[in-house]
Design an enzyme around this catalytic site. Structure first.
Site, PDB file in Angstrom:
ATOM      1  N   ARG A  63      33.789  38.314  42.647  1.00  0.00           N
ATOM      2  CA  ARG A  63      33.296  39.699  42.778  1.00  0.00           C
ATOM      3  C   ARG A  63      31.811  39.812  43.110  1.00  0.00           C
ATOM      4  O   ARG A  63      31.219  40.878  42.917  1.00  0.00           O
ATOM      5  CB  ARG A  63      33.560  40.475  41.488  1.00  0.00           C
ATOM      6  CG  ARG A  63      34.953  40.357  40.891  1.00  0.00           C
ATOM      7  CD  ARG A  63      36.022  40.842  41.826  1.00  0.00           C
ATOM      8  NE  ARG A  63      37.304  41.043  41.142  1.00  0.00           N
ATOM      9  CZ  ARG A  63      38.452  41.237  41.771  1.00  0.00           C
ATOM     10  NH1 ARG A  63      38.481  41.260  43.098  1.00  0.00           N
ATOM     11  NH2 ARG A  63      39.568  41.423  41.094  1.00  0.00           N
ATOM     12  N   ASP A 108      44.291  32.582  41.206  1.00  0.00           N
ATOM     13  CA  ASP A 108      44.120  33.979  41.628  1.00  0.00           C
ATOM     14  C   ASP A 108      43.355  34.756  40.553  1.00  0.00           C
ATOM     15  O   ASP A 108      43.684  35.901  40.230  1.00  0.00           O
ATOM     16  CB  ASP A 108      45.459  34.647  41.941  1.00  0.00           C
ATOM     17  CG  ASP A 108      45.293  35.902  42.809  1.00  0.00           C
ATOM     18  OD1 ASP A 108      44.153  36.196  43.216  1.00  0.00           O
ATOM     19  OD2 ASP A 108      46.297  36.593  43.067  1.00  0.00           O
ATOM     20  N   HIS A 151      38.753  42.392  36.252  1.00  0.00           N
ATOM     21  CA  HIS A 151      38.510  43.830  36.381  1.00  0.00           C
ATOM     22  C   HIS A 151      37.874  44.331  35.095  1.00  0.00           C
ATOM     23  O   HIS A 151      38.045  43.729  34.029  1.00  0.00           O
ATOM     24  CB  HIS A 151      39.820  44.593  36.604  1.00  0.00           C
ATOM     25  CG  HIS A 151      40.454  44.362  37.935  1.00  0.00           C
ATOM     26  ND1 HIS A 151      39.881  44.781  39.116  1.00  0.00           N
ATOM     27  CD2 HIS A 151      41.624  43.758  38.284  1.00  0.00           C
ATOM     28  CE1 HIS A 151      40.672  44.449  40.130  1.00  0.00           C
ATOM     29  NE2 HIS A 151      41.729  43.821  39.649  1.00  0.00           N
ATOM     30  N   GLY A 183      45.850  42.541  39.009  1.00  0.00           N
ATOM     31  CA  GLY A 183      45.162  41.268  38.862  1.00  0.00           C
ATOM     32  C   GLY A 183      44.880  40.909  37.424  1.00  0.00           C
ATOM     33  O   GLY A 183      44.963  41.745  36.520  1.00  0.00           O
TER      34      GLY A 183
END
Length: 398
Positions: free
Chosen positions: A62, A283, A287, A298
């Site tokens: 991110r 993966d 969040h 996710g």
């Protein structure tokens, strides 16, 4: 810098023996049943498992732009706690990783942190617009670029995808496919994955590019990819810990692709046992809790990947630790062109020490990732990472 590792059960993709390892200048210098050295740092493993450190073929840190979820430092520290010393980061940052400026930011920050190896994917299409490939010309002479991907959205236009595969082949890049047909995304996520898998497999055959099929989750997609691999297509197959460790009946946590049925999980495990799966990619997708409560797909995965995979594959389904090392270390290293993933003289000393008999309970409050979004909260697994070594330096120790 010297480090002597004593009394380890040493396991990689092909070896399993008890011994010592001497590391000098970040490289494995000597391997023997017993090594004696004076005036060096010693790590006594007490017959615990020592494996090549893991390499994640699929993660999201991110950074830049979405650092309320994760950043390069927190993501790297989460990786180390999970036994990882290398990650391949997807391009869905803000701005999207379509420019040299974004790539250079990630590289410079990674070098400054000096925690793990970070390989930053370039987007397949410019800013994920689904059609523009011109930006790829900027990277044709950049030997550090290993892979391109529009992970998170995919490339819906087949002609564009074929052209991207041709460019990838010319530059010896891996094209990482997020197989999801947008026509079916809102109505049937199984068909969405299966349809796009069929297309990308056929385009891979046509182009000859190395296509890495990310987070494969359905039995039909597995069958399609394995058949193409058997025919000689240059395709690698990635699965995730959560598609191994969960079924819809256990926890229908929101992730993309979704948690699947029991039969899909059984086929994934069967494919692993048959040697048809190439890598396990987490993966890792952090969040904020607010975003997750609104339905963002996710989960975080770096800090739970090994115990989930070890418990589900090795303890419960008879997969060898050698094979697990191949999936989590050797094959990812080969995919990314790294001289790592194995324990051999002359190889960079990236190693992980694990207590496979220690039962752990997943507690997101203990995560060093900024993300707390996990469906595994409170679940128990075997396998605790005790230490992670990067280039001969102990970067994490419990």
């Amino acid at each position: 810098m010297e480090l002597l590792i004593k009394n380890a059960r040493i396991i990689d993709a092909i070896q399993d023996f008890k011994g010592d390892i001497y590391i000098k200048d970040g490289v494995i210098n000597e391997i023997a049943q017993e090594i004696k050295k004076d005036n060096v740092e010693v790590l006594n493993c007490e017959e615990k498992i020592l494996m090549p450190a893991f390499i994640d073929t699929h993660a999201h840190f991110r950074d830049p732009g979405l650092t309320c979820k994760e950043d390069l430092e927190s993501g790297s520290k989460a990786a180390l706690r999970g036994g990882y010393t290398g990650v391949c980061l997807m391009a869905n940052t803000k701005p999207i990783c379509s420019s040299k400026e974004v790539v250079q930011y990630v590289r410079d920050k990674s070098k400054e942190l000096d925690l793990i190896d970070i390989h930053q994917c370039i987007s397949v299409t410019q800013n994920f617009d689904g059609k523009t490939l011109d930006h790829l010309n900027e990277f044709k002479d950049d030997n550090e670029v290993k892979a391109i991907s529009d992970d998170g959205v995919g490339v819906s236009n087949s002609n564009i995808m074929l052209e991207a595969m041709k460019i990838a082949k010319e530059n010896n890049w891996v094209l990482m496919s997020h197989a999801e047909s947008p026509e079916f995304s809102k109505s049937d996520m199984r068909i969405a994955e299966n349809m796009m898998t069929i297309r990308d497999v056929e385009l891979a055959k046509l182009s000859g590019a190395h296509v890495h099929m990310c987070h494969v989750s359905t039995k039909e997609a597995l069958k399609c990819i394995i058949a193409a691999k058997d025919e000689g297509a240059n395709i690698t197959l990635e699965v995730t810990p959560h598609h191994i460790g969960l079924t819809k009946e256990i926890n229908d946590y929101r992730v993309n692709p979704p948690i699947r049925e029991k039969e899909d999980v059984e086929e994934i495990i069967k494919a692993i046992k048959m040697g048809n799966v190439d890598t396990i990619g987490t993966d890792h997708a952090p969040h904020t809790l607010e975003e997750k409560s609104k339905g963002s797909p996710g989960m975080v995965g770096l800090e739970t990947a090994f115990p989930i995979c070890y418990t589900k594959l090795v303890r419960e389904n008879g997969v060898s630790l050698n094979e697990l090392s191949k999936l989590m270390s050797l094959n990812p290293a080969r995919l990314l062109g790294m001289n790592k993933g194995r324990i051999s003289i002359g190889v960079e000393a990236d190693l992980v020490l694990i207590d496979i008999d220690k039962k752990i309970k997943v507690d997101s409050n203990e995560f060093v990732s900024k993300g707390r979004n996990t469906p595994f909260e409170g679940m128990e697994y075997y396998g605790e990472v005790l230490a992670t070594i990067k280039s001969g330096k102990i970067k994490y120790k419990k």
